[in-house]
Design a protein around this motif. Structure first.
Motif, PDB file in Angstrom:
ATOM      1  N   THR A 142       0.835  -1.212   0.000  1.00  0.00           N
ATOM      2  CA  THR A 142       0.000   0.000   0.000  1.00  0.00           C
ATOM      3  C   THR A 142       0.863   1.253   0.000  1.00  0.00           C
ATOM      4  OG1 THR A 142      -0.191   0.130   2.422  1.00  0.00           O
ATOM      5  CG2 THR A 142      -1.908  -1.103   1.265  1.00  0.00           C
ATOM      6  N   MET A 143       2.086   1.145   0.499  1.00  0.00           N
ATOM      7  CA  MET A 143       2.966   2.308   0.588  1.00  0.00           C
ATOM      8  C   MET A 143       4.066   2.269  -0.474  1.00  0.00           C
ATOM      9  SD  MET A 143       1.672   4.260   2.921  1.00  0.00           S
ATOM     10  CE  MET A 143      -0.055   3.766   2.938  1.00  0.00           C
ATOM     11  N   SER A 189       1.235  -3.649  11.751  1.00  0.00           N
ATOM     12  CA  SER A 189       0.935  -2.237  12.038  1.00  0.00           C
ATOM     13  C   SER A 189       2.227  -1.433  12.151  1.00  0.00           C
ATOM     14  CB  SER A 189       0.145  -2.111  13.345  1.00  0.00           C
ATOM     15  OG  SER A 189      -1.166  -2.575  13.168  1.00  0.00           O
ATOM     16  N   GLN A 214       3.396  -0.915   8.788  1.00  0.00           N
ATOM     17  CA  GLN A 214       2.536   0.089   8.143  1.00  0.00           C
ATOM     18  C   GLN A 214       2.972   1.503   8.510  1.00  0.00           C
ATOM     19  OE1 GLN A 214      -0.663  -0.744   6.175  1.00  0.00           O
ATOM     20  NE2 GLN A 214       0.196   1.195   5.484  1.00  0.00           N
ATOM     21  N   VAL A 215       3.233   1.733   9.782  1.00  0.00           N
ATOM     22  CA  VAL A 215       3.594   3.088  10.220  1.00  0.00           C
ATOM     23  C   VAL A 215       4.932   3.513   9.602  1.00  0.00           C
ATOM     24  CG1 VAL A 215       4.321   4.461  12.212  1.00  0.00           C
ATOM     25  CG2 VAL A 215       2.245   3.080  12.342  1.00  0.00           C
ATOM     26  N   TYR A 232       4.480   4.012   5.902  1.00  0.00           N
ATOM     27  CA  TYR A 232       3.718   5.242   5.678  1.00  0.00           C
ATOM     28  C   TYR A 232       4.630   6.465   5.767  1.00  0.00           C
ATOM     29  CZ  TYR A 232       0.946   9.277   7.164  1.00  0.00           C
ATOM     30  OH  TYR A 232       0.443  10.539   7.311  1.00  0.00           O
TER      31      TYR A 232
END
Lengths: 240, 240
Positions: free
Chosen positions: A27-28, A145, A148-149, A152
């Protein structure tokens, strides 16, 4: 030149977490995944949790030694939830991401085991440590998570020069159009007796502050003028 | 004063995602969870995925209408992956988090369905939309990952020393007060024949976007309601 970034997961217990981490990466815009001694991989659960990021899971490089995952890198950062005995250079995720894009290199980001994180030996392979600023009373981010961070922050750093606001559909109203609107509004308020011109108080001031704050576009001002005209018309018709 | 922030999940399909979202919230120090029409809740899977954040799942407030989840809020932001027909004010997650801490209010962050996100009607209840800057080729963040990113930005903003905007003279209008205003406005526009209820087009959408953008305070909404009431009264008097 853009940095060449890989995510390294060390001894991940649950294959579902590998899939979720792959999804978070994709996604990133990240794609290089290294797995050091995963406990249970390959596994259908990894593909299931990857959702549409199964290409990243399928292309993951599995190694049996951290050295093989980072040997060709020039900058290694390790995620850590705890302060260690010997303090290491620390960067927040944001500082880390910004520094990676300021000085592009071949970068590895290390994520440790679900239960125990990175070992001291692994942390000592790193140039810097980074810590997600979690709630001190409950700092247990899920592995995906945490990926993800960090991913991101890397993506935001990579986009830093790009504006994100989409084009508006109508041009903003001119000052003249706004003044005509305020006069129209005032006259209608006088007609309905809401505004007594002899005792205007702060009414127009407050309305100016409100509408100026919204910075109406030209279509919005047309609509507002249309409403005011329809009130004036309806009053005239009713009076006949 | 610190902002009072709730997370609102709309029609979540998978109870595991509710638990994962609760865990993401708790790691970043958030605790208020509202669930609008969850498909399958309560459910043991929600508690399992919450890990140590089961307190947040157990205290979640379940409602059957979005209005009940946001009625007392003064600022509503909706997460959106797509550009809409009528552009709405957009903030990046970072801008949103910083603005929330600069001007503390009662805030709701809306997250839509796993498959289809927020509906247009739900998005029109928002003051701003926010979009996580994902990979355009694969933008499908897991629900809990999206919550994690927003909650992370809020936490970073909460830890920064941001200058606070000076106190306003009146408190912001609540969502409920805004909804009452929109209904009043609509009925007056119908009365003056400006709005044909059979052919409403985008009129109310554009007016919602305009007034939500201005974020009226409670006094300003009183004035606007007063103007509308004066129009209705003047029409009645003229008809006599």
């Amino acid at each position: 030149m853009t940095p060449d970034i890989r995510i390294v997961l060390i001894q991940t217990s649950h294959p579902g977490n590998i899939g979720s981490a792959a999804r978070a990466m994709k996604t990133m815009g990240l794609s290089q995944l290294y797995l050091v001694n995963p406990l249970d991989f390959p596994h259908p659960k990894a593909l299931e949790m990857a959702s549409g990021a199964d290409d990243i899971v399928n292309q993951a490089i599995v190694v049996n030694d951290l050295a093989h995952a980072i040997g060709d890198c020039t900058f290694v950062a390790g995620t850590s939830a705890r302060a260690r005995t010997i303090p290491w250079p620390m960067q927040s995720p944001r500082e880390l991401a910004e520094s990676i894009y300021k000085t592009p290199q071949k970068v590895a980001l290390l994520f440790g085991r679900e239960q125990s994180g990175l070992s001291n030996e692994e942390l000592q392979r790193c140039h810097v440590h980074t810590q997600i600023p979690a709630n001190p009373d409950y700092s247990s981010l899920n592995l995906a998570s945490a990926v993800q961070v960090l991913a991101y922050e890397l993506r935001v750093a990579s986009l830093a020069q790009l504006p994100i606001t989409p084009a508006w559909d109508y041009p903003p109203a001119t000052v003249e159009a706004m003044e005509n609107f305020y006069q129209h509004l005032e006259s209608v308020m006088v007609a309905t007796t809401f505004l007594n011109p002899k005792v205007p108080r702060q009414l127009m001031t407050r309305l100016r502050r409100l509408f100026n704050r919204a910075q109406p576009d030209s279509m919005e001002i047309n609509i507002l003028r249309g409403i005011l005209a329809s009130v004036a018309n309806a009053l005239r018709s009713a009076e006949k």
